[in-house]
Scaffold this motif. Sequence first.
Motif: not given
Length: 329
Positions: A18, A22, A53-54, A56-58, A165-166, A169-170
């Motif tokens: 993750r 970032s 989904t996870q 996409a948030a990143y 960090t997410p 803008n996903p």
Amino acid sequence: MILVLVETDASGAVEVSRETLSFARDLSASGGGVPVDAVVVGEPACPAGELATQLAAYGVRDVHHATGDAFGSYGGAAWASAVQSVRETAGSVVVTAAGTPRGMEVLAHLAARLGVAMAANVVAFDGLAPFTVTRQVVGGAALEDMVLGERPAIFTVAGHAVEATPAANPGEGRVVTTTPEVAPADLVARVVSAEPAQEDLSGGLKSARVVVGAGRGAGSADGFGDLLELVDLLDGALGVSRVVTSLGWRPHHEQVGQTGSRISPDLYVACGISGAIQHWAGCASAKTIVAINTDPDAPMVAKAHYAVIGDLHEIVPAINEEIRRRRSA
Ligand SMILES: Cc1cc2nc3c(=O)[nH]c(=O)nc-3n(C[C@H](O)[C@H](O)[C@H](O)COP(=O)(O)OP(=O)(O)OC[C@H]3O[C@@H](n4cnc5c(N)ncnc54)[C@H](O)[C@@H]3O)c2cc1C
């Protein structure tokens, strides 16, 4: 497009992957917003939908899921072959991964196949034209700038170089399933059995709000009595330097640093620790650092917010005494 090799565990993408996403997003923003895609090889340890989904948030646009018998167990060459196939189809100009043993091995294979350089342990990028990265060398003791002039630019990102960090803008996190062909030669070396990882005993140290650090200045395995009392009084955790674990004075899970735990407590009291770069790598993000050291020129003294110059075997008992006195007053 920037392609990120993502490693997973039961909770989804592992933290360092993750972080790498970032990093890739920052790179993308500097380059005008090229898409960031992820590649996941083999069956993820968590449901693919949750993973998408996870991711996409990143900020991930497409999740390329390379599946098939060839990826049932890990093999560096087979994984590199899958990443290469996804890269060719999707057309990425940058391929990156976290600087884990797996990330390093797969991208090294990929770079060798493509005949380009690979930069390991990147901590920052300094410019895009030319594309220059800064990377850790000599076990983190020095930083080096490296120009990645060829395409694709291939590099791994050092653990904790950036925060995970997410995205503001996903992305879309669309899953694109692919079953790349793998040459028999790429299946020769594979993992045939795996042992469960040892229980991570360092959790308390990583999450403690107060850490009392101890280095060679503790003197011996028997020199920790007052330090442990201070840990107790401050309701904190003990963190030690590598010298202390190498000498067998304390167990490895208590080590802070590049090859130990990274900590970010509110208070770090570094007692008898010189502050070598490899130790500093693990404690630099402590909010307040107090150094106790006999040497006024020790790097830890120079870097600390506060320093007490003197023998820890005199100063720590005095601090303990004062805490006890104030608490009983
Ligand atoms: C690849 C690699 C990875 C490494 N990873 C790590 C890591 O994860 N963590 C880590 O810590 N190190 C790591 N190291 C080792 C690191 O380079 C240093 O050798 C180590 O941190 C030094 O430990 P120290 O400060 O306890 O000991 P020393 O360097 O010997 O320093 C002892 C300090 O204690 C002070 N002192 C002595 N007696 C007293 C006393 N009575 N009271 C107060 N002060 C006293 C001295 O003035 C000195 O500043 C790594 C090294 C390499 C090459």
